[in-house]
Every structure is written in structure tokens, then in C-alpha cells.
Scaffold this motif. Structure first.
Motif, PDB file in Angstrom:
ATOM      1  N   ALA A   1     -21.939  -0.760 133.419  1.00  0.00           N
ATOM      2  CA  ALA A   1     -22.512  -1.911 132.721  1.00  0.00           C
ATOM      3  C   ALA A   1     -22.495  -1.638 131.223  1.00  0.00           C
ATOM      4  CB  ALA A   1     -23.938  -2.184 133.194  1.00  0.00           C
ATOM      5  N   ALA A   2     -22.540  -2.718 130.469  1.00  0.00           N
ATOM      6  CA  ALA A   2     -22.585  -2.594 129.018  1.00  0.00           C
ATOM      7  C   ALA A   2     -23.770  -1.742 128.595  1.00  0.00           C
ATOM      8  CB  ALA A   2     -22.680  -3.980 128.392  1.00  0.00           C
ATOM      9  N   ALA A   3     -23.609  -1.045 127.474  1.00  0.00           N
ATOM     10  CA  ALA A   3     -24.660  -0.155 126.988  1.00  0.00           C
ATOM     11  C   ALA A   3     -25.979  -0.879 126.796  1.00  0.00           C
ATOM     12  CB  ALA A   3     -24.212   0.498 125.678  1.00  0.00           C
ATOM     13  N   GLY A   4     -25.911  -2.157 126.430  1.00  0.00           N
ATOM     14  CA  GLY A   4     -27.126  -2.914 126.154  1.00  0.00           C
ATOM     15  C   GLY A   4     -27.746  -3.585 127.356  1.00  0.00           C
TER      16      GLY A   4
ATOM     17  N   THR B   1     -25.194 -11.741 127.031  1.00  0.00           N
ATOM     18  CA  THR B   1     -26.259 -11.691 126.104  1.00  0.00           C
ATOM     19  C   THR B   1     -26.243 -13.033 125.476  1.00  0.00           C
ATOM     20  OG1 THR B   1     -24.950 -11.100 124.187  1.00  0.00           O
ATOM     21  CG2 THR B   1     -25.763  -9.278 125.621  1.00  0.00           C
ATOM     22  N   VAL B   2     -27.175 -13.224 125.184  1.00  0.00           N
ATOM     23  CA  VAL B   2     -27.134 -14.485 124.468  1.00  0.00           C
ATOM     24  C   VAL B   2     -25.898 -14.532 123.585  1.00  0.00           C
ATOM     25  CG1 VAL B   2     -28.333 -15.883 122.753  1.00  0.00           C
ATOM     26  CG2 VAL B   2     -29.628 -14.716 124.545  1.00  0.00           C
ATOM     27  N   SER B   3     -25.397 -13.347 123.200  1.00  0.00           N
ATOM     28  CA  SER B   3     -24.233 -13.302 122.304  1.00  0.00           C
ATOM     29  C   SER B   3     -22.914 -13.424 123.040  1.00  0.00           C
ATOM     30  CB  SER B   3     -24.243 -11.979 121.521  1.00  0.00           C
ATOM     31  OG  SER B   3     -24.172 -10.888 122.395  1.00  0.00           O
ATOM     32  N   VAL B   4     -22.939 -13.642 124.358  1.00  0.00           N
ATOM     33  CA  VAL B   4     -21.693 -13.858 125.085  1.00  0.00           C
ATOM     34  C   VAL B   4     -21.002 -15.098 124.518  1.00  0.00           C
ATOM     35  CG1 VAL B   4     -20.731 -14.439 127.334  1.00  0.00           C
ATOM     36  CG2 VAL B   4     -22.524 -12.736 127.168  1.00  0.00           C
ATOM     37  N   ALA B   5     -19.704 -15.111 124.597  1.00  0.00           N
ATOM     38  CA  ALA B   5     -18.913 -16.203 124.005  1.00  0.00           C
ATOM     39  C   ALA B   5     -19.456 -17.570 124.404  1.00  0.00           C
ATOM     40  CB  ALA B   5     -17.459 -16.083 124.456  1.00  0.00           C
ATOM     41  N   VAL B   6     -19.372 -18.497 123.451  1.00  0.00           N
ATOM     42  CA  VAL B   6     -19.911 -19.842 123.661  1.00  0.00           C
ATOM     43  C   VAL B   6     -19.304 -20.496 124.894  1.00  0.00           C
ATOM     44  CG1 VAL B   6     -20.047 -22.156 122.663  1.00  0.00           C
ATOM     45  CG2 VAL B   6     -20.430 -20.145 121.235  1.00  0.00           C
ATOM     46  N   MET B   7     -18.033 -20.211 125.161  1.00  0.00           N
ATOM     47  CA  MET B   7     -17.385 -20.838 126.313  1.00  0.00           C
ATOM     48  C   MET B   7     -18.048 -20.410 127.621  1.00  0.00           C
ATOM     49  SD  MET B   7     -13.849 -18.682 126.895  1.00  0.00           S
ATOM     50  CE  MET B   7     -13.766 -19.234 128.586  1.00  0.00           C
TER      51      MET B   7
ATOM     52  N   ALA C   1     -13.255  -4.660 126.448  1.00  0.00           N
ATOM     53  CA  ALA C   1     -13.302  -5.602 125.323  1.00  0.00           C
ATOM     54  C   ALA C   1     -14.604  -6.409 125.312  1.00  0.00           C
ATOM     55  CB  ALA C   1     -12.115  -6.554 125.389  1.00  0.00           C
ATOM     56  N   SER C   2     -15.548  -6.075 126.210  1.00  0.00           N
ATOM     57  CA  SER C   2     -16.852  -6.744 126.297  1.00  0.00           C
ATOM     58  C   SER C   2     -16.757  -8.199 126.738  1.00  0.00           C
ATOM     59  CB  SER C   2     -17.600  -6.656 124.957  1.00  0.00           C
ATOM     60  OG  SER C   2     -17.823  -5.307 124.597  1.00  0.00           O
ATOM     61  N   GLU C   3     -15.636  -8.583 127.356  1.00  0.00           N
ATOM     62  CA  GLU C   3     -15.557  -9.910 127.952  1.00  0.00           C
ATOM     63  C   GLU C   3     -16.269  -9.941 129.296  1.00  0.00           C
ATOM     64  OE1 GLU C   3     -11.563 -11.466 127.987  1.00  0.00           O
ATOM     65  OE2 GLU C   3     -11.061 -10.298 126.190  1.00  0.00           O
ATOM     66  N   LEU C   4     -16.358  -8.793 129.937  1.00  0.00           N
ATOM     67  CA  LEU C   4     -17.195  -8.581 131.112  1.00  0.00           C
ATOM     68  C   LEU C   4     -18.263  -7.579 130.699  1.00  0.00           C
ATOM     69  CD1 LEU C   4     -14.405  -7.954 133.814  1.00  0.00           C
ATOM     70  CD2 LEU C   4     -15.433 -10.162 133.175  1.00  0.00           C
ATOM     71  N   ASN C   5     -19.466  -7.688 131.260  1.00  0.00           N
ATOM     72  CA  ASN C   5     -20.489  -6.696 130.929  1.00  0.00           C
ATOM     73  C   ASN C   5     -20.962  -5.891 132.127  1.00  0.00           C
ATOM     74  OD1 ASN C   5     -22.255  -8.646 132.102  1.00  0.00           O
ATOM     75  ND2 ASN C   5     -22.530  -9.598 130.075  1.00  0.00           N
TER      76      ASN C   5
ATOM     77  N   VAL D   1     -21.815 -11.101 133.289  1.00  0.00           N
ATOM     78  CA  VAL D   1     -20.445 -11.537 133.571  1.00  0.00           C
ATOM     79  C   VAL D   1     -19.719 -10.413 134.309  1.00  0.00           C
ATOM     80  CG1 VAL D   1     -18.331 -12.534 132.643  1.00  0.00           C
ATOM     81  CG2 VAL D   1     -20.493 -12.867 131.418  1.00  0.00           C
ATOM     82  N   GLU D   2     -19.313 -10.696 135.529  1.00  0.00           N
ATOM     83  CA  GLU D   2     -18.611  -9.728 136.379  1.00  0.00           C
ATOM     84  C   GLU D   2     -17.236 -10.269 136.740  1.00  0.00           C
ATOM     85  OE1 GLU D   2     -18.906  -7.463 140.737  1.00  0.00           O
ATOM     86  OE2 GLU D   2     -20.293  -9.099 140.247  1.00  0.00           O
TER      87      GLU D   2
END
Length: 579
Positions: free
Chosen positions: A553-556, A9-15, A262-266, A38-39
Motif C-alpha cells: 500500500a502507499a506509504a500514506g 486520497t483526496v488528492s487522487v486524480a479528479v477523474m 506511479a501512484s495511480e494505484l495505492n 484504488v486497486e
């Protein structure tokens, strides 16, 4: 994205965002505002990003996201079909003799640099395949050229920019799958000298693409970053939704699941069965499905002390003798009634499995959905053994052969050795339960776990009683049973019909199913339905279960709508909603 054989998401970590090459403003205005997918990747770095050289899972995944294929699959029917999104072939015709396929190509597809995709891009791949068959290049698809000329593809010609003509060795309906192994590669950026293809810079830096995503970068040991392709012409919405796709290296399945939680992968493909409930306990979107890998218990029907091929060199049948226990179909049927397959699914894969009713997997287009599984019936199993001439004459709980036994020596015990491969905890659990359940009806089962290669040697030599192993089917499923269950494949060593199964009616139906004029799947399925019923009676295998697949997949994640073995078929529509 539903290309043939791309088990893709646009909210994925900046890295993670920083890993993507910046998209020009003009492209951003047209597409690619749906965030970054991110897979996790367990398979190591892609060995290549060249479709004609790919064989490993990681390479196939990334290539499937970046390139169109030759033939496409209808994901609803799971069959090869014309005019599918993400595929070059528009339609085809077949000659009256069934040997010549003329494929018409789309004229609206282009590489990301604007160069039209034409038959020249298939011709380049065909030349590479021919060099692979000669041993000059390492090309996995070279198997489609049979040196004997008995099967596969004989030749491919290119009469114009948008026509490909494939000459098949046989008229069987399965021939179409060979054409599916042809690749589409950007001939205009690859070496003119095809013998140098293995060293082409394109292989790990694909400068032009044709699919949903363009190449961003490869960070060895870390990730592959892809960028939404603003020029992808098959986008369902008229534009590619995701900003990009990161295929992130993870060390093992435990870490992969933890990173998803942990939402590091979606998105996640195939989490371990022991952790699937943890994912279900979140708000993630979960899609379970009957997988294409399945386990079985195979019965040797021939004499294991004197293994013989089914035919001699002149094609005459050879007397193979009979297994003293499993040569009698009633004993095999008794085992099928006594084994609680549902209990096996619960214990071995935490209920993450689907029962097999016969030899075709539940997700196949040819599956006989109205054929029920064999019901658990312990008393019925005991009655069948009694009918087959087995009785407990000394009261020790193990049955012995009476004079009525079909092949066993009178007085011999109902005992056999059951092998599986050491270290496979799923099959070890299956074997232990089968051993316990068969003990209840009078068998003595010597269950042994042995080295995998040793087990294969025993299987290939046909010196076993019974084994627990598995098969993995391709996608789309090819239900042809020639390799596993016809006498022509009963060859020592190494023939896949290692149970020495031979039913002339089954073999006849299998031949008819492969040669239906026009190869209509519905018409072919009628033959396969009868074959499945025959196999449920004959039981060269005890059909166990497929290992269910799972996508999450992530809920969103909007647009996430998988099909069996096709998680990414509509990935161009996916987007991550923002809070």
C-alpha cells in the motif's frame, strides 16, 4: 471484513473522484473522509455482484467489500469463529451426534435500505443452491449438496428470523466449511421466482448492500466504483473511514506494477515476483506472507506399467505392485537430502517462497512449526542409495541396481522421467535444477515439459514416474488429507492420491483429526503434527515451497495491517494521509 472465503486520497486524480456518486452531506459528516482506495484488477469485469452466483475473482472481491457473509473467520488464528465482524452468525451449537448445527444470527444487522437482515436472506440463498444442484440455476455453491447424501449438507431449516439449522451428512469437523458456503442475499429485492435469478437486475446493479461499501457504478472494461457505507454497523472506529473504493481494470501485471509505482494505484495484491523488489525499493508499505499455493515433486510408488485402484468394488485391497525406483522409501529420502530447495526458491521465485516441511502450508493453523525442513546432505543421500542397493558398477556416473535393490531389476539404471507443464517458467526452472542436482548423486533424469492437459492425463492414469505440479489451498486452510493421501482416493482415472500412498497410521490419524469431539483446533492440531512428521519420513511428495504472497500500500495509507490471505479484513479503518 474478515468474512469466510472472501479473498477479498483526496488528492487522487479528479477523474477517479468523479467516478464516485456524490455522498450526501449528512453521510459525509458521519464517515467516509479518508480518501479513495484504488486497486488494480486483472480479472476482467465482475461477472455478477450477487453472492450466491459468484465464482470469479473479480466478483468475489467486489462482493466481499459490499456484503456481509454467513460465517466469519478469526484472522489471527485463521479459523472459522463465532461473532466475527462482517458476519451474520453470532454463535452456534452442535448436536451430540455432530450432525446438526444450530446457528444463532445477529439481530443488529440491516441492509443499506434499513431492512433487517434475517434468516429469510439465507433461506433465499439456500433455495437457489438447491436449484443449482438440480441444474436449474448456475450456482457454484451447489457442490455442498451431495446427490449421494454421503457428504455436505442434507437440509437447512429456518425456525425463526434469527435461527438457521443445518443438517450435515457426516459428523466430521470439516462439515462446518460447508455451512460457510451459505450466502446472505437481500431476499426483499430479489425476484420472488428464484428460477429467474440469473437475469435479476440486482446482479450487476446491487441496490442494497450490507458491508463496508455501497455500490456506485460499473464501467465495463474500466472500473467498479464503491462508496463508503455510512450505516455499516461493524465499523471498528464507529464509522467507515474510506470515501470509496475503485477496482480499476488493468491489462496485465506489468501495467499494474507500473501504475502502483506511479501512484495511480495505492494498493496492490500479488505483484509478480520479478517486480517485488522494485516495490520494496520505494517507501510503500509491504506485507509478504507464506501463500497458499505450493509446488511439489510427486513420486509414483506403484507399478506404472500396471496401474490399479487401491481397492476393488467390494472394498478389498488390490495388489498395485511397486515402482522399481520410488517404491523404496530410501530412494525418496535420498532425493529429499540431495535437492537444494533453497536454491530452487532463489532461482524459480526470486526468493519469494517459503519452504514446505511436510504437507501442510506454513500459514495454516495446523502447521507444525517445530518440525524442521529436511537438511541438504548430499553425502547422506549417496549413503542411502548405497543402502538401497544402488551402485555405479561401470563408472559412467549413473548408478545401477544391485541384487540388494528392493524392487528394481538387477543391472537396471537409476533413471526416470520427470514431467511438468510446458510454459510454466517457475516449474521449468525447478525441474532443470532438480535434474542437475540428482545427476550429482547418480541419477539420470529425463526432464520433459509437456502440454498441461496431456500431463494431467498421464497423472490421472498413474503411468508416470515423477511429476512437478502444485496445489492451491483454500482460506481458512482445511488440512484434511483424505483427498490427497488416503487409499480411498487412489482411483484410476482421476483420483487425487495418484502416488498410491498408503500408510494405515496416517489414515487413522487423519480420521481422528476430522472427528475430534467439539472440533477444538488445538486438539486437532496435535494429530496433524504427528501426520506431518510421518509424511516427512514417507515422502510421497518432495515438499518444495509455497509461493509467497505480497500486499503493498502507499506509504500514506493508514490502517493498512494485513494478515495472510486477508488484505482487506480491516479496510473500514483505512485512510490516505494528506501531505
Amino acid at each position: 471484513m474478515n468474512k469466510l472465503f472472501r479473498l477479498v486520497t483526496v488528492s487522487v486524480a479528479v477523474m477517479l473522484i468523479a467516478a464516485l456518486v456524490v455522498i450526501p452531506t449528512s453521510a459525509q459528516d458521519q464517515c467516509c473522509e479518508g480518501g479513495i482506495i484504488v486497486e488494480g484488477n486483472l480479472g476482467g469485469d465482475p461477472a455478477t455482484m450477487n453472492p450466491v452466483l459468484s465464482s470469479d475473482t473479480a466478483s468475489s472481491r467486489v462482493i466481499g467489500l459490499m456484503q456481509v457473509g454467513f460465517l466469519g473467520v478469526d484472522v489471527e488464528q485463521a479459523i472459522i469463529a463465532p461473532n466475527q465482524p462482517g458476519a451474520l452468525v453470532k454463535d452456534w451449537t452442535v448436536s451430540e451426534d455432530g450432525l446438526t448445527y444450530t446457528f444463532s444470527l445477529r439481530d443488529d444487522l440491516a441492509w443499506s435500505d434499513g431492512t433487517p437482515i434475517t434468516s429469510a436472506d439465507v433461506a433465499y440463498a439456500w433455495e437457489a443452491i438447491k436449484l443449482g444442484a438440480e441444474g436449474t440455476l448456475d450456482v457454484p455453491a451447489s457442490y455442498i449438496i451431495d446427490p449421494t447424501g454421503a457428504s455436505g449438507i442434507l437440509d437447512v431449516t429456518f425456525p425463526d428470523d434469527y435461527t438457521v439449522v443445518v443438517q450435515m451428512a457426516s459428523a466430521e469437523c470439516t462439515s462446518l466449511s460447508y455451512a460457510g458456503s451459505l450466502s446472505v442475499v437481500p431476499a426483499h429485492v430479489l425476484p420472488e421466482d428464484i428460477t429467474t435469478l440469473m437475469d435479476a437486475e440486482f446482479n450487476l446493479n446491487p441496490t442494497v448492500t450490507s458491508g463496508v461499501f455501497n455500490f456506485g457504478e460499473l464501467r465495463p472494461g474500466e472500473q467498479v466504483s464503491l462508496i463508503g457505507n455510512p450505516n455499516y454497523s461493524d465499523a471498528t472506529l464507529g464509522f467507515v473511514n474510506p470515501t470509496g473504493y475503485i477496482y480499476k481494470s488493468v491489462p496485465d501485471m506489468t501495467v499494474m506494477v507500473e501504475q502502483f509505482l506511479a501512484s495511480e494505484l495505492n494498493v496492490i495484491d500479488g505483484p509478480s515476483v520479478a517486480r517485488r523488489q522494485d516495490i520494496r525499493n520505494t517507501d510503500a508499505q509491504v506485507y509478504p506472507y507464506p501463500g497458499n499455493a505450493w509446488d511439489y515433486m510427486a513420486f509414483n510408488q506403484a507399478d506404472p506399467n500396471n496401474p490399479q485402484n487401491a481397492f476393488d468394488e467390494a472394498g478389498n485391497p488390490i495388489d498395485q505392485g511397486h515402482h522399481p525406483i520410488f517404491g523404496d522409501v530410501r530412494v525418496r529420502q535420498a532425493i529429499a537430502k540431495a535437492v537444494d530447495v533453497d536454491a530452487l526458491v532463489s532461482a524459480a521465485v526470486f526468493n519469494e517462497g517459503s519452504r514446505m516441511t511436510s504437507f501442510i502450508i506454513p500459514s495454516s493453523w495446523a502447521y507444525h512449526s517445530e518440525l524442521p525442513p529436511i537438511a541438504l546432505d548430499v553425502e547422506g543421500a549417496k549413503a542411502l542409495l548405497a543402502e538401497a542397493g544402488w551402485a555405479d558398477s561401470n563408472g559412467d556416473g549413473v548408478l545401477e541396481a544391485t541384487a540388494d535393490a528392493m524392487y528394481a531389476e538387477e543391472g537396471s539404471e537409476l533413471t526416470f522421467t520427470l514431467y511438468t507443464n510446458q510454459g510454466n517458467t517457475r516449474r521449468e526452472a525447478i525441474g532443470t535444477l532438480i535434474q542437475d542436482q540428482l545427476t550429482q548423486i547418480g541419477f539420470r533424469v529425463d526432464f520433459q515439459t509437456i502440454d498441461f492437459n496431456t500431463l494431467l492425463d498421464i497423472m490421472d492414469s498413474q503411468t508416470f514416474d515423477s511429476i512437478i505440479l502444485g496445489w492451491r489451498n483454500g482460506y481458512p486452510d482445511d488440512p484434511d488429507a483424505t483427498q490427497l493421501f488416503t487409499p480411498g482416493s487412489d482411483v484410476i482415472p482421476g483420483g487425487s492420491n495418484f502416488t498410491s500412498y498408503n500408510n494405515p497410521r496416517f489414515t487413522e490419524l487423519n480420521t481422528q483429526a476430522k472427528n475430534v469431539p467439539g472440533c477444538d483446533p488445538a486438539e486437532r492440531a496435535t494429530y496433524y503434527h504427528e501426520m506431518q512428521a510421518i509424511m516427512q519420513e514417507d515422502l510421497p511428495y518432495l515438499w518444495l515451497f509455497t509461493q509467497d504472497g505480497m500486499y503493498a500500500a502507499a506509504a500514506g495509507m493508514t490502517g493498512f495491517d494485513p494478515r495472510p490471505s486477508q488484505m482487506l479484513w480491516n479496510v473500514d479503518t483505512w485512510a490516505l494521509s494528506t501531505p
